[in-house]
Motif scaffolding. Structure first.
Motif, mmCIF file in Angstrom:
data_model
loop_
_atom_site.group_PDB
_atom_site.id
_atom_site.type_symbol
_atom_site.label_atom_id
_atom_site.label_comp_id
_atom_site.label_asym_id
_atom_site.label_seq_id
_atom_site.Cartn_x
_atom_site.Cartn_y
_atom_site.Cartn_z
ATOM 1 N N GLY A 261 2.494 -9.249 7.384
ATOM 2 C CA GLY A 261 3.424 -8.342 6.731
ATOM 3 C C GLY A 261 3.252 -6.909 7.197
ATOM 4 O O GLY A 261 4.230 -6.187 7.413
ATOM 5 N N LEU A 262 1.998 -6.477 7.360
ATOM 6 C CA LEU A 262 1.732 -5.122 7.833
ATOM 7 C C LEU A 262 2.127 -4.984 9.306
ATOM 8 O O LEU A 262 2.732 -3.989 9.704
ATOM 9 C CB LEU A 262 0.249 -4.784 7.655
ATOM 10 N N GLU A 263 1.793 -5.985 10.096
ATOM 11 C CA GLU A 263 2.132 -5.964 11.521
ATOM 12 C C GLU A 263 3.641 -5.886 11.727
ATOM 13 O O GLU A 263 4.122 -5.196 12.640
ATOM 14 C CB GLU A 263 1.582 -7.233 12.181
ATOM 15 N N ALA A 264 4.390 -6.579 10.863
ATOM 16 C CA ALA A 264 5.846 -6.609 10.994
ATOM 17 C C ALA A 264 6.477 -5.247 10.759
ATOM 18 O O ALA A 264 7.585 -4.985 11.222
ATOM 19 C CB ALA A 264 6.435 -7.624 10.009
ATOM 20 N N GLU A 265 5.764 -4.358 10.053
ATOM 21 C CA GLU A 265 6.310 -3.042 9.725
ATOM 22 C C GLU A 265 5.698 -1.927 10.572
ATOM 23 O O GLU A 265 6.219 -0.817 10.616
ATOM 24 C CB GLU A 265 6.060 -2.747 8.241
ATOM 25 N N ALA A 266 4.584 -2.229 11.252
ATOM 26 C CA ALA A 266 3.855 -1.196 11.976
ATOM 27 C C ALA A 266 4.691 -0.546 13.070
ATOM 28 O O ALA A 266 5.464 -1.213 13.762
ATOM 29 C CB ALA A 266 2.582 -1.781 12.577
ATOM 30 N N GLU B 33 15.264 -3.160 20.107
ATOM 31 C CA GLU B 33 15.577 -1.989 19.299
ATOM 32 C C GLU B 33 14.383 -1.444 18.517
ATOM 33 O O GLU B 33 14.275 -0.235 18.319
ATOM 34 C CB GLU B 33 16.708 -2.326 18.323
ATOM 35 N N GLN B 34 13.500 -2.338 18.077
ATOM 36 C CA GLN B 34 12.372 -1.885 17.251
ATOM 37 C C GLN B 34 11.059 -2.467 17.744
ATOM 38 O O GLN B 34 10.229 -2.928 16.953
ATOM 39 C CB GLN B 34 12.599 -2.272 15.788
ATOM 40 N N ALA B 35 10.831 -2.424 19.032
ATOM 41 C CA ALA B 35 9.582 -2.946 19.588
ATOM 42 C C ALA B 35 8.402 -2.103 19.125
ATOM 43 O O ALA B 35 8.483 -0.872 19.064
ATOM 44 C CB ALA B 35 9.657 -2.961 21.111
ATOM 45 N N VAL B 36 7.302 -2.753 18.804
ATOM 46 C CA VAL B 36 6.115 -2.041 18.365
ATOM 47 C C VAL B 36 5.422 -1.418 19.581
ATOM 48 O O VAL B 36 5.432 -1.987 20.677
ATOM 49 C CB VAL B 36 5.149 -3.008 17.628
ATOM 50 N N ARG B 37 4.845 -0.238 19.393
ATOM 51 C CA ARG B 37 4.039 0.384 20.449
ATOM 52 C C ARG B 37 2.678 -0.290 20.411
ATOM 53 O O ARG B 37 1.927 -0.112 19.456
ATOM 54 C CB ARG B 37 3.914 1.892 20.192
ATOM 55 N N ASP C 138 7.929 -11.374 18.382
ATOM 56 C CA ASP C 138 9.236 -10.701 18.361
ATOM 57 C C ASP C 138 9.054 -9.184 18.337
ATOM 58 O O ASP C 138 9.916 -8.439 18.824
ATOM 59 C CB ASP C 138 10.048 -11.130 17.136
ATOM 60 N N ARG C 139 7.939 -8.719 17.760
ATOM 61 C CA ARG C 139 7.680 -7.271 17.701
ATOM 62 C C ARG C 139 7.496 -6.674 19.085
ATOM 63 O O ARG C 139 7.705 -5.481 19.289
ATOM 64 C CB ARG C 139 6.428 -6.970 16.871
ATOM 65 N N ILE C 140 7.077 -7.496 20.035
ATOM 66 C CA ILE C 140 6.895 -7.025 21.406
ATOM 67 C C ILE C 140 8.220 -7.019 22.161
ATOM 68 O O ILE C 140 8.494 -6.134 22.972
ATOM 69 C CB ILE C 140 5.879 -7.911 22.163
ATOM 70 N N LYS D 37 -0.430 1.801 12.531
ATOM 71 C CA LYS D 37 0.200 3.039 12.066
ATOM 72 C C LYS D 37 1.633 2.716 11.687
ATOM 73 O O LYS D 37 2.297 1.913 12.350
ATOM 74 C CB LYS D 37 0.179 4.098 13.175
ATOM 75 N N PHE D 38 2.140 3.344 10.610
ATOM 76 C CA PHE D 38 3.450 3.011 10.064
ATOM 77 C C PHE D 38 4.431 4.180 10.178
ATOM 78 O O PHE D 38 4.016 5.344 10.226
ATOM 79 C CB PHE D 38 3.302 2.567 8.609
ATOM 80 N N PRO D 39 5.725 3.867 10.218
ATOM 81 C CA PRO D 39 6.732 4.922 10.407
ATOM 82 C C PRO D 39 6.837 5.903 9.254
ATOM 83 O O PRO D 39 7.189 7.061 9.454
ATOM 84 C CB PRO D 39 8.037 4.141 10.611
ATOM 85 N N GLU D 40 6.546 5.458 8.034
ATOM 86 C CA GLU D 40 6.632 6.344 6.872
ATOM 87 C C GLU D 40 5.343 7.160 6.750
ATOM 88 O O GLU D 40 4.247 6.595 6.742
ATOM 89 C CB GLU D 40 6.853 5.541 5.594
ATOM 90 N N SER D 41 5.477 8.449 6.638
ATOM 91 C CA SER D 41 4.304 9.318 6.549
ATOM 92 C C SER D 41 3.475 9.051 5.297
ATOM 93 O O SER D 41 2.282 9.376 5.251
ATOM 94 C CB SER D 41 4.735 10.790 6.580
ATOM 95 N N THR D 42 4.093 8.455 4.298
ATOM 96 C CA THR D 42 3.370 8.164 3.048
ATOM 97 C C THR D 42 2.473 6.941 3.184
ATOM 98 O O THR D 42 1.632 6.691 2.318
ATOM 99 C CB THR D 42 4.361 7.918 1.894
#
Length: 285
Positions: free
Chosen positions: A102-107, A162-166, A156-158, A225-230
């Motif tokens: 779940g965390l990886e999917a949003e990172a 449009e939203q590939a993870v770094r 799929d994250r790789i 690391k996540f897109p939301e600063s919070t």
């Protein structure tokens, strides 16, 4: 609910907000647990996002904390509802590391260090099949297949245009030489690894044997690391019976510094690609 809502991340954000409310009230988790006639461990699990939060839990906690802002309560209630939705990985049944998925999917970015194997997001199907079979010797064929399918779905994250993870991977050279399956599987895996390392959002570095002892010898880890600063960074350590998620700033800082040391001691991306190709050729001989 929006289709892209991630329940794991929602739980984490909601837990963080509830912890802030408790701290603002000057209460300990034990005091809250006593007021609600629940265990202290339940309050802790709610706050760290490891347990799903019901709307009733949110209502009761807001009452204890004296939250009288209806908009805030409503917002927290919506987050609680969304946090109980099911991610794509739930379709595969009980997955031990579902929190990590779940965390990886949003990172937004993942920095990964591996000492013994190729990172899961960069594995071929055959290599993944052999890794899962070897690491889970008592798993049934069906269980192995399920884990492999989940691993491939995570990739799929790789490949998402449009939203590939770094993704930044640092590998000990030993991971290139450990024969997983057979020479044919290893050659295909290393060729696949070299190809993926050319993607603009994927970096692969190899720590050569000549470096000797280095900070990563204590074991594999990932920093997300996540897109939301919070959302604070999370360090993930995989265990045999349970996983560890570190979120304290001091812990994340320690692993971040360690990762920088590993990057500095590793071959550069181009040199690493050459070394991977050289080892792949050895499996052809």
């Amino acid at each position: 609910m929006a289709a892209n809502v991630n329940p794991t991340v929602r739980r984490r954000r909601l837990g963080s907000e509830l912890r802030k409310l408790r701290e603002a009230k000057g209460m300990t988790a034990e005091e809250v647990a006593t007021r609600l006639l629940v265990s202290q461990s339940k309050i802790s699990r709610l706050e760290n996002g490891r347990r799903s939060i019901s709307q009733r839990d949110v209502r009761d906690l807001c009452q204890v904390y004296g939250v009288d802002d209806d908009r805030m309560v409503d917002s927290l209630m919506v987050m609680a509802k969304e946090s109980r939705q099911r991610g794509w990985w739930h379709a595969f049944g009980d997955i031990p590391y579902s929190v990590y998925i779940g965390l990886e999917a949003e990172a937004e970015s993942i920095r990964n260090y591996e000492s013994l194997l190729i990172p899961g997001l960069l594995q071929t199907r055959d290599y993944a099949q052999e890794v899962v079979t070897g690491m889970q010797p008592e798993a049934t064929a069906a269980e192995v297949d399920k884990r492999v399918e989940v691993r491939l779905r995570r990739q799929d994250r790789i490949h998402d245009p449009e939203q590939a993870v770094r993704f930044w991977a640092v590998l000990d050279e030993g991971a290139l030489h450990r024969v997983v399956g057979n020479a044919h599987i290893m050659r295909e895996q290393l060729e696949h690894l070299a190809e993926l390392s050319t993607l603009p959002h994927v970096t692969v570095q190899v720590i050569p044997f000549s470096v000797g002892a280095h900070p990563g010898m204590s074991g594999a880890f990932s920093i997300m690391k996540f897109p939301e600063s919070t959302d604070c960074d999370v360090v993930y350590l995989e265990g045999v019976t349970s996983d560890l998620y570190l979120e304290r700033e001091s812990d994340v800082r320690l692993y971040t510094v360690m990762y920088e040391h590993l990057r500095a001691e590793a071959l550069g991306p181009e040199q690493s690609r050459v070394r991977i190709a050289e080892v792949a050729k050895e499996y052809s001989e």
